[in-house]
Design a protein around this motif. Structure first.
Motif, mmCIF file in Angstrom:
data_model
loop_
_atom_site.group_PDB
_atom_site.id
_atom_site.type_symbol
_atom_site.label_atom_id
_atom_site.label_comp_id
_atom_site.label_asym_id
_atom_site.label_seq_id
_atom_site.Cartn_x
_atom_site.Cartn_y
_atom_site.Cartn_z
ATOM 1 N N GLY A 29 0.811 -1.202 0.000
ATOM 2 C CA GLY A 29 0.000 0.000 0.000
ATOM 3 C C GLY A 29 0.849 1.259 0.000
ATOM 4 N N ASN A 30 0.213 2.360 0.219
ATOM 5 C CA ASN A 30 0.853 3.664 0.171
ATOM 6 C C ASN A 30 1.355 4.052 1.560
ATOM 7 N N PRO A 31 2.671 4.127 1.761
ATOM 8 C CA PRO A 31 3.183 4.494 3.084
ATOM 9 C C PRO A 31 2.927 5.954 3.449
ATOM 10 N N TYR A 32 2.435 6.751 2.503
ATOM 11 C CA TYR A 32 2.127 8.163 2.758
ATOM 12 C C TYR A 32 0.629 8.395 2.950
ATOM 13 N N GLU A 33 -0.119 7.328 3.080
ATOM 14 C CA GLU A 33 -1.570 7.432 3.173
ATOM 15 C C GLU A 33 -2.023 8.311 4.341
ATOM 16 N N GLU A 34 -1.326 8.255 5.466
ATOM 17 C CA GLU A 34 -1.726 9.033 6.638
ATOM 18 C C GLU A 34 -1.084 10.424 6.681
ATOM 19 N N HIS A 35 -0.106 10.668 5.822
ATOM 20 C CA HIS A 35 0.522 11.989 5.796
ATOM 21 C C HIS A 35 -0.470 13.028 5.274
ATOM 22 N N LYS A 36 -0.336 14.220 5.790
ATOM 23 C CA LYS A 36 -1.123 15.334 5.270
ATOM 24 C C LYS A 36 -0.264 16.029 4.213
ATOM 25 N N TRP A 37 -0.802 16.169 3.020
ATOM 26 C CA TRP A 37 -0.103 16.815 1.912
ATOM 27 C C TRP A 37 -0.588 18.248 1.814
ATOM 28 N N VAL A 38 0.343 19.186 1.939
ATOM 29 C CA VAL A 38 -0.012 20.597 1.978
ATOM 30 C C VAL A 38 0.917 21.367 1.041
ATOM 31 N N LEU A 39 0.327 22.154 0.166
ATOM 32 C CA LEU A 39 1.092 23.058 -0.691
ATOM 33 C C LEU A 39 0.961 24.444 -0.062
ATOM 34 N N LYS A 40 2.102 25.012 0.366
ATOM 35 C CA LYS A 40 2.104 26.311 1.043
ATOM 36 C C LYS A 40 2.906 27.306 0.208
ATOM 37 N N GLU A 41 2.430 28.549 0.171
ATOM 38 C CA GLU A 41 3.112 29.596 -0.589
ATOM 39 C C GLU A 41 3.197 30.874 0.235
ATOM 40 N N ASN A 42 4.292 31.589 0.042
ATOM 41 C CA ASN A 42 4.388 32.967 0.508
ATOM 42 C C ASN A 42 5.140 33.742 -0.567
ATOM 43 N N ASP A 43 5.638 34.922 -0.257
ATOM 44 C CA ASP A 43 6.307 35.741 -1.277
ATOM 45 C C ASP A 43 7.617 35.134 -1.775
ATOM 46 N N GLU A 44 8.256 34.286 -0.960
ATOM 47 C CA GLU A 44 9.559 33.738 -1.314
ATOM 48 C C GLU A 44 9.529 32.288 -1.783
ATOM 49 N N TYR A 45 8.618 31.495 -1.270
ATOM 50 C CA TYR A 45 8.663 30.049 -1.498
ATOM 51 C C TYR A 45 7.292 29.480 -1.828
ATOM 52 N N THR A 46 7.323 28.370 -2.538
ATOM 53 C CA THR A 46 6.203 27.451 -2.640
ATOM 54 C C THR A 46 6.764 26.109 -2.212
ATOM 55 N N VAL A 47 6.123 25.480 -1.234
ATOM 56 C CA VAL A 47 6.660 24.255 -0.632
ATOM 57 C C VAL A 47 5.598 23.169 -0.633
ATOM 58 N N ILE A 48 5.999 21.975 -1.073
ATOM 59 C CA ILE A 48 5.160 20.787 -0.933
ATOM 60 C C ILE A 48 5.578 20.122 0.371
ATOM 61 N N ASN A 49 4.601 19.898 1.246
ATOM 62 C CA ASN A 49 4.849 19.249 2.531
ATOM 63 C C ASN A 49 4.094 17.935 2.611
ATOM 64 N N ALA A 50 4.768 16.919 3.103
ATOM 65 C CA ALA A 50 4.125 15.642 3.450
ATOM 66 C C ALA A 50 4.457 15.416 4.918
ATOM 67 N N ILE A 51 3.476 15.666 5.779
ATOM 68 C CA ILE A 51 3.741 15.606 7.214
ATOM 69 C C ILE A 51 2.818 14.586 7.874
ATOM 70 N N PRO A 52 3.396 13.740 8.733
ATOM 71 C CA PRO A 52 2.579 12.723 9.387
ATOM 72 C C PRO A 52 1.694 13.339 10.475
ATOM 73 N N PRO A 53 0.673 12.596 10.895
ATOM 74 C CA PRO A 53 -0.167 13.090 11.989
ATOM 75 C C PRO A 53 0.657 13.230 13.269
ATOM 76 N N ARG A 54 0.227 14.100 14.157
ATOM 77 C CA ARG A 54 0.955 14.352 15.413
ATOM 78 C C ARG A 54 1.307 13.069 16.148
ATOM 79 N N ALA A 55 0.378 12.161 16.217
ATOM 80 C CA ALA A 55 0.575 10.931 16.986
ATOM 81 C C ALA A 55 1.683 10.046 16.426
ATOM 82 N N LYS A 56 2.063 10.260 15.180
ATOM 83 C CA LYS A 56 3.090 9.419 14.556
ATOM 84 C C LYS A 56 4.377 10.176 14.240
#
Length: 128
Positions: A35-62
């Motif tokens: 299966g997908n080992p990133y299934e529980e990660h939260k995928w977030v695309l964040k932007e500001n004036d300097e950067y655009t960042v792809i984040n794959a972050i696990p839930p707090r409990a993990k």
């Protein structure tokens, strides 16, 4: 890959990987039956004036056993960081995440992260 493809497409990460000249079909291809080992990660695309960042972050409990990964471009160079709450063998930087800002995912706030700057753009949990 289908559920991950849908997740990455829905939040803009899939297209941004392509803008980084990274092919998500290759990066996230897995020929395992686990299966997908990133299934529980939260995928977030964040932007500001300097950067655009792809984040794959696990839930707090993990977060005490799973990695936060980020991909971004800075001054024309693509970066892949692996961040942990525990000190790995190699540490390139220590990042103390503020309580709140406009570029990091909410799940990272207020913690000290150990950063490894990776040359390999492949997600850590999918390396063969």
């Amino acid at each position: 890959m289908n559920s991950l493809r849908r997740t990455l497409s829905a939040n803009g990460c899939y297209d941004y990987f392509r803008r980084l000249d990274l092919d998500p079909e290759i990066l996230f291809y897995s020929d395992t039956d686990f299966g997908n080992p990133y299934e529980e990660h939260k995928w977030v695309l964040k932007e500001n004036d300097e950067y655009t960042v792809i984040n794959a972050i696990p839930p707090r409990a993990k977060q005490n056993r799973l990695f936060w990964e980020e991909w971004f471009i800075h001054k024309g160079e693509v970066y892949h960081h692996i961040l942990t709450l525990w000190r790995p063998t190699r540490v390139d930087e220590v990042f103390v995440c503020p309580e709140k800002d406009d570029i990091h995912p909410e799940l990272s706030f207020g913690k000290t992260w150990y950063v490894q700057d990776e040359k390999d753009m492949t997600p850590l949990l999918l390396r063969r």
